[in-house]
Design a protein around this motif. Structure first.
Motif, mmCIF file in Angstrom:
data_model
loop_
_atom_site.group_PDB
_atom_site.id
_atom_site.type_symbol
_atom_site.label_atom_id
_atom_site.label_comp_id
_atom_site.label_asym_id
_atom_site.label_seq_id
_atom_site.Cartn_x
_atom_site.Cartn_y
_atom_site.Cartn_z
ATOM 1 N N ASP A 36 0.850 -1.186 0.000
ATOM 2 C CA ASP A 36 0.000 0.000 0.000
ATOM 3 C C ASP A 36 0.893 1.245 0.000
ATOM 4 N N HIS A 37 1.082 1.820 -1.191
ATOM 5 C CA HIS A 37 2.003 2.963 -1.303
ATOM 6 C C HIS A 37 1.397 4.258 -0.775
ATOM 7 N N THR A 38 0.111 4.218 -0.381
ATOM 8 C CA THR A 38 -0.478 5.436 0.200
ATOM 9 C C THR A 38 -0.223 5.486 1.705
ATOM 10 N N ASN A 39 0.205 4.354 2.277
ATOM 11 C CA ASN A 39 0.434 4.296 3.722
ATOM 12 C C ASN A 39 1.844 4.809 4.038
ATOM 13 N N GLN A 40 1.955 6.123 4.167
ATOM 14 C CA GLN A 40 3.284 6.727 4.287
ATOM 15 C C GLN A 40 4.006 6.329 5.570
ATOM 16 N N GLU A 41 3.243 6.139 6.655
ATOM 17 C CA GLU A 41 3.906 5.751 7.909
ATOM 18 C C GLU A 41 4.575 4.390 7.758
ATOM 19 N N MET A 82 11.569 2.191 5.311
ATOM 20 C CA MET A 82 12.840 2.778 4.878
ATOM 21 C C MET A 82 13.850 2.718 6.015
ATOM 22 N N LYS A 83 13.362 2.987 7.230
ATOM 23 C CA LYS A 83 14.261 2.953 8.393
ATOM 24 C C LYS A 83 14.856 1.543 8.549
ATOM 25 N N THR A 84 14.016 0.539 8.489
ATOM 26 C CA THR A 84 14.517 -0.837 8.612
ATOM 27 C C THR A 84 15.473 -1.156 7.474
ATOM 28 N N PHE A 85 15.108 -0.743 6.266
ATOM 29 C CA PHE A 85 15.950 -1.061 5.109
ATOM 30 C C PHE A 85 17.343 -0.457 5.272
ATOM 31 N N VAL A 86 17.388 0.828 5.636
ATOM 32 C CA VAL A 86 18.677 1.502 5.755
ATOM 33 C C VAL A 86 19.494 0.905 6.911
ATOM 34 N N ASN A 87 18.836 0.658 8.031
ATOM 35 C CA ASN A 87 19.553 0.167 9.202
ATOM 36 C C ASN A 87 19.978 -1.287 9.099
ATOM 37 N N ARG A 88 19.137 -2.112 8.492
ATOM 38 C CA ARG A 88 19.372 -3.551 8.587
ATOM 39 C C ARG A 88 19.787 -4.205 7.282
ATOM 40 N N CYS A 89 19.572 -3.561 6.155
ATOM 41 C CA CYS A 89 19.871 -4.224 4.881
ATOM 42 C C CYS A 89 21.036 -3.567 4.150
ATOM 43 N N ASP A 145 5.105 -10.991 -2.326
ATOM 44 C CA ASP A 145 4.786 -12.155 -1.498
ATOM 45 C C ASP A 145 6.028 -12.995 -1.227
ATOM 46 N N TRP A 146 6.836 -13.165 -2.275
ATOM 47 C CA TRP A 146 8.029 -14.001 -2.131
ATOM 48 C C TRP A 146 8.954 -13.389 -1.083
ATOM 49 N N ILE A 147 9.217 -12.093 -1.168
ATOM 50 C CA ILE A 147 10.160 -11.455 -0.242
ATOM 51 C C ILE A 147 9.584 -11.450 1.177
ATOM 52 N N TYR A 148 8.274 -11.194 1.270
ATOM 53 C CA TYR A 148 7.595 -11.184 2.568
ATOM 54 C C TYR A 148 7.749 -12.555 3.246
ATOM 55 N N THR A 149 7.616 -13.604 2.462
ATOM 56 C CA THR A 149 7.737 -14.955 3.025
ATOM 57 C C THR A 149 9.204 -15.289 3.308
ATOM 58 N N TYR A 150 10.065 -14.940 2.353
ATOM 59 C CA TYR A 150 11.501 -15.241 2.471
ATOM 60 C C TYR A 150 12.090 -14.684 3.768
ATOM 61 N N LYS A 156 4.655 -7.334 11.008
ATOM 62 C CA LYS A 156 4.390 -5.942 10.634
ATOM 63 C C LYS A 156 5.686 -5.251 10.187
ATOM 64 N N THR A 157 6.780 -5.521 10.925
ATOM 65 C CA THR A 157 8.080 -4.960 10.525
ATOM 66 C C THR A 157 8.406 -5.373 9.095
ATOM 67 N N ILE A 158 8.201 -6.657 8.808
ATOM 68 C CA ILE A 158 8.531 -7.156 7.467
ATOM 69 C C ILE A 158 7.560 -6.590 6.435
ATOM 70 N N TYR A 159 6.273 -6.471 6.822
ATOM 71 C CA TYR A 159 5.306 -5.866 5.892
ATOM 72 C C TYR A 159 5.784 -4.467 5.493
ATOM 73 N N ASP A 160 6.146 -3.656 6.508
ATOM 74 C CA ASP A 160 6.583 -2.279 6.233
ATOM 75 C C ASP A 160 7.831 -2.264 5.350
ATOM 76 N N LEU A 161 8.764 -3.169 5.657
ATOM 77 C CA LEU A 161 10.012 -3.245 4.897
ATOM 78 C C LEU A 161 9.732 -3.588 3.434
ATOM 79 N N VAL A 162 8.896 -4.610 3.216
ATOM 80 C CA VAL A 162 8.622 -5.028 1.841
ATOM 81 C C VAL A 162 7.762 -3.970 1.135
#
Ligand code: HEC
Length: 256
Positions: free
Chosen positions: A32-37, A43-50, A120-125, A206-212
């Motif tokens: 959901d690209h309208t869910n900015q939060e 983005m925070k998780t991506f930058v910090n953890r990936c 879906d693949w990344i969310y599951t992975y 939820k963390t993974i949902y936001d990340l993906v």
């Protein structure tokens, strides 16, 4: 007319064909690209953890911040760690050759990963790592067997164990449920949390949902814009049709 219908069917059939996942059930998520939060947390998780290992070379920091509603200076202060400027691409310093030696394969760029694998693949992975002492990092993955990536989110999720044979796994539904004996969560495949992490199963999902969700935005940053333009074009065509039809009637009046 019959030919017309056959043509329509032939156009529509490929749309229902879906990518193969080697028989493993994928948990689904709706980006959901309208869910900015959600995108901001992602983005925070991506930058910090990936981004220790993965780059996003085709995405600029400030463009992402603007698109997901983060003030650019706030983003630069909290999410850019090196010497990079906010207008630069989200590159990393890890040399590809060294990375290939350390991990067997260099960690790929993730800007367009959701286009390649699907959400879906990344969310599951990311939720399907489990302990496997035969592997160099001590973990394996249900949807990516013998993966070269360590389970970098273990601290959040906890340690997962796999309790099925390979054959059972292939036929497993992946719904999360609570194991009545241990009270622990059984996830995708036959994964059971054997040591708790800092997040509960719902929090981690939820963390993974936001990340993906954020990765999905990177893969298609103009999705919201193109949808909005699409609606406008349809409305235009609907109005234009009235005039075109009136004009057609006017031209043909003398012929008939
Ligand atoms: C310690 C380094 C490291 C970190 C940190 C890391 N990864 Fe990876 N990742 C890898 C390596 C290495 C591979 C390649 C694995 C292979 O091909 O066997 C990989 C592969 C992947 C893939 C599969 C790529 C493909 O399509 O083949 C995805 C998706 C992925 N990582 C996502 C992430 C995300 C999201 C994060 C942050 C939560 C992350 N990774 C953090 C090292 C890392």
């Amino acid at each position: 007319m019959k030919k017309f219908f056959i043509a329509i069917i032939m156009v529509l059939v490929p749309m229902v064909a879906s990518a193969s996942t080697g028989g493993v059930h994928l948990d689904s998520m709706d980006a959901d690209h309208t869910n900015q939060e959600s995108l901001q947390r992602g983005m925070k998780t991506f930058v910090n953890r990936c981004m220790g290992c993965h780059s996003a070379n085709y995405q600029r920091f400030d463009r992402a911040a603007n698109d997901i509603g983060l003030p650019v200076d706030l983003m630069a202060e909290n999410l850019i760690f090196g010497e990079q400027k906010s207008g630069e691409q989200m590159t990393i310093a890890m040399p590809q050759d060294d990375a290939a030696k350390w991990f067997g394969t260099p960690p790929p760029d993730l800007t367009l990963e959701t286009r390649l694998r699907g959400e879906d693949w990344i969310y599951t992975y990311l939720r399907s790592f489990y302990t496997d002492s035969a592997r160099p990092w001590g973990v394996n993955n249900v949807v990516f067997p013998d993966v070269g990536m360590p389970n970098v989110l273990e601290g959040l999720q906890g340690v997962q164990k796999q309790t099925c044979s390979a054959e059972e796994l292939a036929h497993q539904g992946g719904e999360s449920k609570i194991d009545p004996l241990t009270g622990l969560q059984i996830g995708t495949g036959c994964l059971t949390i054997s040591e708790k992490g800092s997040q509960s199963v719902e929090e981690f999902d939820k963390t993974i949902y936001d990340l993906v969700n954020f990765m999905s935005y990177m893969g298609n940053p103009v999705k919201m814009e193109s949808q909005a333009i699409g609606y406008k074009v349809l409305i235009f065509l609907a109005i234009f049709f009235v005039f075109a039809y009136a004009l057609k009637k006017e031209y043909w009046r003398d012929v008939h």
